[in-house]
Design an enzyme around this catalytic site. Structure first.
Site, PDB file in Angstrom:
ATOM      1  CG  HIS A 236      22.114  46.379  32.869  1.00 61.01           C
ATOM      2  ND1 HIS A 236      22.165  45.161  33.503  1.00 61.01           N
ATOM      3  CD2 HIS A 236      23.410  46.785  32.762  1.00 61.01           C
ATOM      4  CE1 HIS A 236      23.416  44.837  33.757  1.00 61.01           C
ATOM      5  NE2 HIS A 236      24.199  45.817  33.331  1.00 61.01           N
TER       6      HIS A 236
ATOM      7  CB  SER B  53      26.600  45.181  35.387  1.00 64.66           C
ATOM      8  OG  SER B  53      26.802  44.835  34.033  1.00 64.66           O
TER       9      SER B  53
ATOM     10  CD  GLU C 157      18.982  43.220  34.104  1.00 63.54           C
ATOM     11  OE1 GLU C 157      19.717  44.193  33.878  1.00 63.54           O
ATOM     12  OE2 GLU C 157      18.936  42.643  35.204  1.00 63.54           O
TER      13      GLU C 157
END
Length: 521
Positions: free
Chosen positions: A429, A208, A328
């Protein structure tokens, strides 16, 4: 007890002092003489662990300025506990502007010259630290016979408030957080050999915001030569903030603080909690969310956008893994209504600009997805379309830019489903973090079962191979081809790990019709 801070700056013990301290410490406690001073670690089975090693001086006295190396010490310092995290608007414990610390896991403090894997934490540029239990380097270090490093650095306004155009005294303020990362990588270059690592084989990897920071470093001249391989996991940085947008945010922040533009210097001594509270206002550029503080093209530290208009030549020879997860945004988009209750009529209202992040009519997106995938539910379209437009798009752009330039690149997609706390399942995610680190048993991993363990072994081994050789090698007995624009080969990590050509190609082609600018920039 000898503490990190009480020992800093004390002089005069020399090597005799190290020997005396070694005798006082537990017999198995490793001691390493860094270039700043000796540190005492501990053992976790066969792994030697050093937590909270200072790589930079306290940033509070020089807020918004470039970091400095710490004052040297000679009294051995216990490196047994994680250092503080940068102040932030999050429940992260132990926050302080004195936050430039790193952690090392190593199989041995010897001359084995092992590959080094430096992890840069996520949390956008706003939150997080290198001490999350999911980032514990013990299992990864043991599995690969590698040295693992995690670190803390300045975030949010402390790392990226752009003050240069209002007060030249703070010329480097917009990228102070990147300069912290560079200082940490210089520490690795100068000291990691004493921890059994090879300074000539340093891989940086991050998820990320960590991946975005790495992409930015790949275009930052001062970072050249400090790492030799990279892997980004659901984290990219195509464009950085321009100086005008960054200044607009600074002016809005100053107004919330009740400060005129000629009072910028007062920010250096204002209470950190007050600065953070003022940063909660709505971002004047985006029109949603709190103030965005990220890297800025300041023509000082960062002289170009990370992946615009092309892949940076500076990092052309650096092998790179670029990865993403198939769903995600499952981690971002709470149900609000149960997935089974979301209707086609409700769906356009869920695809607001802060969710889709691409300037396209939601009805157009929905119609395209219903044509491409008529069997998908409204909730599946919500997750997959927002993933493709908001989260995956930058990864595609970076991979294409590197392939166009002939830079060695490998692409993966995680399909293995985890389970969120509310029971929703998918490859969300952050799902790849515990898989790469092998921290599946850590609370918060949400990746469980024998399938997760086998995928974890495959992902860990591929990352370790990249650190060791500059290539991820074969995965589950299959060659992982370099990414190219003809076939777009992608390693799919799932129960049946495999290589696919251009997975989700229909979604990729649809969103390629619309201009993309990194959200926040």
């Amino acid at each position: 007890m000898i503490t990190r801070r009480s020992a800093t700056g004390l002089l005069g013990l020399g090597l005799a002092g190290i020997a005396t301290s070694r005798a006082r410490a537990a017999p198995a406690s490793p001691v390493v003489a860094t270039r700043h001073g000796p540190v005492i670690g501990t053992r976790d089975g066969p792994t030697q662990v050093f937590r909270g090693i200072r790589y930079g001086a306290d940033t509070a006295p020089r807020r918004f300025q470039p970091p400095r190396r710490p004052e040297p010490w000679t009294t051995p310092v216990e490196a047994l506990a994680y250092g503080p995290a940068c102040p932030q608007n999050s429940p992260e414990p132990d926050q302080s502007e004195d936050c430039l610390f790193l952690n090392v896991w190593t199989p041995g403090v010897d001359d084995a010259a092992r590959p080094v894997m430096v992890y840069v934490h996520g949390g956008a540029y706003a939150t997080g630290s290198g001490s999350d239990p999911l980032y514990d380097g013990t299992r990864l270090s043991r599995r690969g016979d590698v040295v693992v490093v995690t670190l803390n650095h300045r975030l949010n306004l402390f790392g990226h408030a752009f003050l240069k155009r209002l007060d030249g005294t703070f010329a480097a303020s917009g990228n102070a957080g990147l300069l912290d990362l560079i200082l940490a990588l210089e520490w690795v270059r100068d000291n990691i050999a004493a921890f059994g690592g090879d300074p000539g084989r340093v891989m940086v990897f991050g998820q990320s915001g960590g991946g975005a920071k790495i992409a930015s470093l790949m275009a930052t001249p001062a970072a050249a030569g400090l790492f030799h391989a990279v892997a980004t996991m659901s984290g990219q940085q195509v464009t950085a903030s321009g100086p005008n947008n960054a200044t607009t945010r600074t002016r809005a922040w100053l107004a919330e603080l009740g400060l005129a533009g000629d009072r910028v210097a007062e920010l250096a001594t204002t209470d950190p909690a007050r600065l953070l509270q003022a940063a909660r206002i709505t971002d004047p550029v985006l029109g949603y969310g709190s103030l965005y503080f990220g890297p800025v093209v300041d023509d000082l530290t960062l002289t170009r956008h990370p992946f615009y208009p092309d892949a940076p030549a500076q990092s052309a020879a650096i092998p790179m893994i670029i990865g993403n997860t198939r769903e995600e945004t499952l981690a971002f988009l709470g149900p609000r209504v149960a997935p089974v209750d979301l209707t086609w009529n409700d769906l356009p209202g869920r695809m607001t600009p802060d969710v889709l992040r691409v300037d396209v009519d939601p009805e157009t997106v929905i119609a395209a997805y219903r044509a491409m995938h008529p069997d998908w539910s409204p909730y599946q379209v919500l997750i997959r379309a927002t993933t493709a437009g908001r989260s995956w798009r930058a990864a595609v752009i970076e991979a294409e830019a590197r392939a166009t330039a002939g830079h060695p690149t490998w692409v993966y997609q995680l399909d293995l489903a985890g389970t969120l706390e509310d029971g929703r399942t998918g490859a969300f995610h952050t799902a790849d973090i515990p898989l790469v680190f092998g921290t599946l048993d850590t609370p918060g991993s949400r990746m469980m079962g024998p399938d997760a363990r086998s995928v974890s072994d495959r992902m860990s081994d591929a990352f370790i191979a990249l650190a060791r050789t500059g290539s991820p090698g074969a995965v589950a007995g299959q060659v992982w081809p370099r990414f190219d624009l003809a076939d777009r080969p992608t390693m799919i990590f799932d129960r049946q790990t495999r290589v696919e050509a251009d997975p989700r190609g229909d979604e990729r082609r649809f969103f390629a019709r619309y201009p993309y600018v990194q959200p926040g920039t």
